[in-house]
Design an enzyme around this catalytic site. Structure first.
Site, mmCIF file in Angstrom:
data_model
loop_
_atom_site.group_PDB
_atom_site.id
_atom_site.type_symbol
_atom_site.label_atom_id
_atom_site.label_comp_id
_atom_site.label_asym_id
_atom_site.label_seq_id
_atom_site.Cartn_x
_atom_site.Cartn_y
_atom_site.Cartn_z
ATOM 1 N N GLY A 431 0.812 -1.211 0.000
ATOM 2 C CA GLY A 431 0.000 0.000 0.000
ATOM 3 C C GLY A 431 0.841 1.254 0.000
ATOM 4 C CE LYS A 452 1.481 5.346 7.521
ATOM 5 N NZ LYS A 452 0.222 5.890 8.057
ATOM 6 C CG ASP A 549 -7.493 10.127 5.660
ATOM 7 O OD1 ASP A 549 -8.386 10.619 4.942
ATOM 8 O OD2 ASP A 549 -6.507 9.542 5.188
#
Length: 755
Positions: A431, A452, A549
């Protein structure tokens, strides 16, 4: 010089600068004598052309017209070169693979709150991509936000910026810094661009600035002057076109494939090179020592270096060869014949090689010894110091102090995560987002994790970053992706999460193959689980968190279709004594709270609005924002509210979920709840706790008393049990009546007419 004259001067300079001067040079760039080599002051090199047979026609082109066919408008003064749908061309570069075009600007003008005119800029050059290094996106105004859209990797791409100011005194000439003027960079590989600009308050609060303006423009062709903020509609509607640079290439195939098929245009004395990873096709260039148009069948021609400047000691020592030249000493002399190593008499020729050889040999030995010693002594020490620097810079010492008092999360070394991701191999990327790249990895105990690589942490906010890591690590909710640990030894922090293997809610809503299994009961359960998570973040934990978000792409699903809320990269902690935060507006278009966009004041009700959009996605299986839809349907939230107002809800509902009267009743209640969440004013929206309670009540509408009992199902059958769906009564309609759409539960305000 004013903004208008300044830009116009630069534009004219670009238009009047031909690629190669002289008619003879220009004619050598076309493929046949009958081909037009110039239009006005612009040179037209092959593979571009005007007449039939004068341009390259890609056999894989799916369009109705050749991509590189041009037109010359001889009626203009001077004549104007046109590409595609009336796009003016200012220059074409063979060496850089660039084409300069001219575009008008987007504007939106008002007078006393009433619109006086607007225009949006677009350019569809098919396979040509806008240059990310030669252009920028600019917006000007004191009540302005602009967005730039296009297609990248086959998917829509969005970026933009906003600018506000209270008076001209706060604006500075030549400074596009977000006050009166803002800039946004453009990524590689974007095609089919559109620039749109709008106003927050129709310029009613800034009457001195009647227009919002935005445009892409070449980086060296723009200077911001504050006096232009006072210009009205006529100034911008009559404004000359602005230069923009696009990249082009040949066809859609790689060099290797085109060469194997015999279709490659790169012929004699040329080099074929691939384009940027984000762009299809290839490009030809002449080898060193050759010149000409590398796309012509005859290829490039040798340059006679002996006729120009060269390194030979004397002109008569120069001998031209293909692709270069040699300097040769005359008979009776030895040496290289160059200015730095000239010819010497043969009687002394033996001395020079001996001295040179001895000097080179000694220098090499000394260099190798010194290099080995420096590497041996300093190599590992420098790496260690660099990692320690990053560790301190990213707050490692603060984190260690706090971890000594609690068992919160694990701190991984940089080597641990390099091994887990095979040195961050691109095949392990799962991603990419606005706040980092996510890799799949396997740590020492064979546990699959998601790693991440976040954005660089601001040194002034290190302690806040560490506090947020600690708070997120202590979130105890089965529907939140769990933070396992972090690594602070690299330039940017690395966060390690549990790995969720069944994609996102967005994937399941937009994949036709998955829709038949994605029933209404499953969708309703996912919505309820996400609402519970947001209510938990807002009210249950000691330091509330605003997600900021919330969207369907940040809701992961496991193999049992259990929701897992992810991506807290934009989240903010809310101090217990502070109900709202003034922040830079972050989020995703289509989900952003309009009140937050206008005031920059972030509250928990901003998450409620975003969750309302997710509810509408679940109901309709449509994207939150799509430029493929008609303008009135472009924003899903607005389109949904319009349908509700017209009492035509089922025109927009996904037909795959309307299976029974009971489902219809639930759908209507969820639609009412979504409408409540989408109220314009945050104070009129429900809290997430109220939303979660209402969804739980809707879930129970069709349940029999025995529904919660799983009878003989064991733990291994949990996922299968969940996918069966919620049973209904014998008639399949025990969930309510059509009138439920306008009869919400007692704690939901009336939704008819109203606000």
């Amino acid at each position: 010089m004013g903004y208008r004259n300044h830009v116009f001067t630069i534009l004219v300079t670009m238009v009047l600068t031909p690629l190669i001067t002289g008619d003879e040079a220009s004619s050598s760039l076309v493929i046949a004598p009958h081909c037009t080599s110039k239009c006005g002051n612009v040179t037209i090199p092959y593979p571009f052309g005007i007449e039939e047979g004068c341009y390259y026609d890609d056999p894989d082109n799916l369009k109705d017209y050749p991509i590189m066919k041009l037109m010359c408008d001889s009626g203009s003064n001077p004549p104007k070169l046109i590409l595609g749908d009336n796009v003016p061309v200012s220059n074409i570069s063979l060496k850089e693979g660039e084409i300069g075009i001219n575009l008008n600007m987007s504007f939106n003008c008002y007078s006393q709150g009433e619109s006086t005119g607007s225009h949006s800029t677009w350019a569809n050059l098919i396979t040509f991509t806008i240059s990310s290094t030669k252009n920028m996106l600019v917006a000007t105004g004191c009540d302005t936000y602009a967005w730039f859209t296009g297609f990248r990797h086959g998917e829509q791409y969005y970026t933009g910026c906003m600018t506000k100011c209270d008076s001209l005194n706060s604006v500075t000439d030549n400074q596009c810094n977000g006050v009166g003027c803002c800039e946004a960079s453009i990524p590689d590989g974007v095609t089919n661009i559109t620039t749109t600009v709008a106003s927050f308050d129709n310029h009613t609060d800034v009457p001195f600035n009647p227009c919002s303006v935005a445009f892409p423009v070449a980086t060296d062709a723009f200077t911001f002057l504050r006096k232009n903020l006072t210009q009205k509609l006529g100034f911008y509607s009559d404004f000359p076109l602005l230069p923009v640079v696009f990249n082009w290439g040949i066809g859609r195939q790689s060099c290797l494939k085109a060469q194997q098929q015999g279709t490659c245009l790169c012929k004699n004395n040329t080099i074929c090179s691939g384009l940027e990873p984000d762009q299809d096709g290839y490009r030809c260039e002449c080898k060193d020592g050759f010149t000409g148009n590398p796309y012509l069948p005859q290829g490039c021609q040798d340059i006679d270096e002996c006729k120009g400047a060269n390194e030979c000691e004397k002109p008569e020592y120069c001998t031209n060869i293909d692709g270069g030249y040699n300097c040769e000493c005359p008979k009776g002399y030895h040496g290289n014949g160059t200015r730095t190593d000239g010819c010497i008499s043969s009687s002394k020729a033996w001395l020079k090689p001996v001295i040179i050889t001895a000097g080179i040999g000694a220098s090499i030995i000394i260099f190798l010894v010194i290099g080995f010693l420096l590497h041996w002594r300093n190599g590992e020490r420098r790496i260690k110091q660099l990692r320690e620097t990053f560790f301190r810079q990213n707050g490692g010492l603060i984190l260690h102090q706090k971890l000594s008092r609690m068992d919160a999360l694990k701190i991984f070394t940089a080597q641990d995560l390099e091994n887990a991701t095979d040195k961050y191999n691109e095949t392990n990327i799962i991603g990419r987002g606005g706040y980092g790249i996510v890799y799949k990895g396997i740590i020492a105990n064979n546990q699959q994790v998601a790693i991440k690589r976040s954005l660089k942490v601001d040194p002034g906010q290190v302690e806040q970053f560490i506090n947020e890591i600690l708070v997120l690590s202590q979130i105890n909710n089965r529907n939140v992706v769990r933070l396992l640990g972090c690594c602070l030894e690299t330039e940017v922090p690395l966060l390690v999460y549990e790995f969720i293997n069944n994609g996102t809610l967005y994937d399941h809503l937009n994949d036709e193959a998955k829709v038949p299994l994605f029933t209404w009961n499953i969708r309703l359960r996912i919505a309820s689980e996400v609402a519970e998570v947001l209510a938990y973040l807002h009210t249950t934990i000691s330091t509330p968190i605003i997600h900021r978000d919330m969207k369907s792409m940040n809701i992961l699903l496991d193999e049992c279709y259990t929701a897992k809320v992810a991506d807290f990269g934009a989240s903010r902690l809310v101090p217990v004594d502070q109900g709202q935060l003034a922040t830079m507006v972050l989020g995703t278009l289509g989900y952003l709270d309009p009140e937050y966009m206008q005031t920059s004041e972030l509250t928990e009700k901003s998450d409620v609005y975003s969750f309302g959009v997710v509810l509408v996605e679940i109901l309709t299986r449509k994207k939150a924002l799509s430029y493929q839809r008609p303008e009135v349907e472009r924003c899903l939230a607005m389109h949904f509210l319009l349908k509700m107002k017209e009492d035509r809800l089922f025109d927009i509902i996904d037909k795959n979920i309307v299976n029974s009267q009971g489902d219809i009743a639930q759908i209507k209640k969820v639609a009412n709840l979504a409408k409540w969440c989408l109220f314009l004013k945050g104070e009129d929206r429900p809290t997430m706790k109220e939303v979660a309670m209402e969804l739980e009540g809707i879930k129970r509408m069709n349940k029999h008393p025995w529904h919660d009992v799983k009878s003989s199902y064991d733990q291994a059958n949990d996922c299968e049990y969940l996918l069966v769906g919620i049973p209904k009564d014998d008639e399949g309609n025990s969930g309510g009546k059509d009138s439920d759409l306008y009869n919400p539960p007692s704690f939901i305000p009336s939704l008819g007419g109203g606000r």
